[in-house]
Write an enzyme that holds these catalytic residues in place. Sequence first.
Site, PDB file in Angstrom:
ATOM      1  N   ILE A 281     -39.449  36.895 -50.252  1.00  0.00           N
ATOM      2  CA  ILE A 281     -38.111  37.429 -50.050  1.00  0.00           C
ATOM      3  C   ILE A 281     -37.354  37.421 -51.375  1.00  0.00           C
ATOM      4  O   ILE A 281     -37.515  36.508 -52.178  1.00  0.00           O
ATOM      5  CB  ILE A 281     -37.360  36.626 -48.961  1.00  0.00           C
ATOM      6  CG1 ILE A 281     -36.069  37.332 -48.565  1.00  0.00           C
ATOM      7  CG2 ILE A 281     -37.120  35.199 -49.382  1.00  0.00           C
ATOM      8  CD1 ILE A 281     -35.493  36.856 -47.249  1.00  0.00           C
ATOM      9  N   CYS A 282     -36.570  38.446 -51.573  1.00  0.00           N
ATOM     10  CA  CYS A 282     -35.734  38.537 -52.766  1.00  0.00           C
ATOM     11  C   CYS A 282     -34.322  38.107 -52.367  1.00  0.00           C
ATOM     12  O   CYS A 282     -33.595  38.857 -51.718  1.00  0.00           O
ATOM     13  CB  CYS A 282     -35.740  39.969 -53.293  1.00  0.00           C
ATOM     14  SG  CYS A 282     -34.760  40.149 -54.795  1.00  0.00           S
TER      15      CYS A 282
END
Length: 162
Positions: free
Chosen positions: A89-90
Amino acid sequence: MASDAQKAAAILMKEYKDLSKEKWVRVELSDDNIFRWTLGLVVTNPDSPYYSGYYKCTMQFPKDYPYAPPDFRFSSPLWHPNIYPDGKICISILHAPGDDLMSGEAAGERWSPAQRVESVLISILSLFDDPEINSPANVDASVQYRDDKAGFMARVALDVEK
């Protein structure tokens, strides 16, 4: 005097016990290792396109936690602007501490020792409600979210069903 790893293990054990009482997350230790967690997140916001979904993920904690962020990833691919195809996940709060001139992120947006697992998970769940499409990990999902909301919602519904 306790080592960094022993201190981190003690902090993680407390966080693990606290989170085990919550209904919106299921948490287990992988191979009884306090530094490796397997989680299931439940999206409880009825306004979220991901509502009622149960999403498996893992967290790997460094031996110097909470001074360095954990590694987080979803176990299965999800159609979301801020989730890479490999499940990573960013999200700024999982980026290493300090200013980053390349991304433009200020230190206050990134990891700090004040963060806890619960605050990370709540931040991740809030991305399900309101994706950050200006710095996407999945450009196709971001463009679809921006330009074809109905198509995006239909695609997300498939992930929720899984």
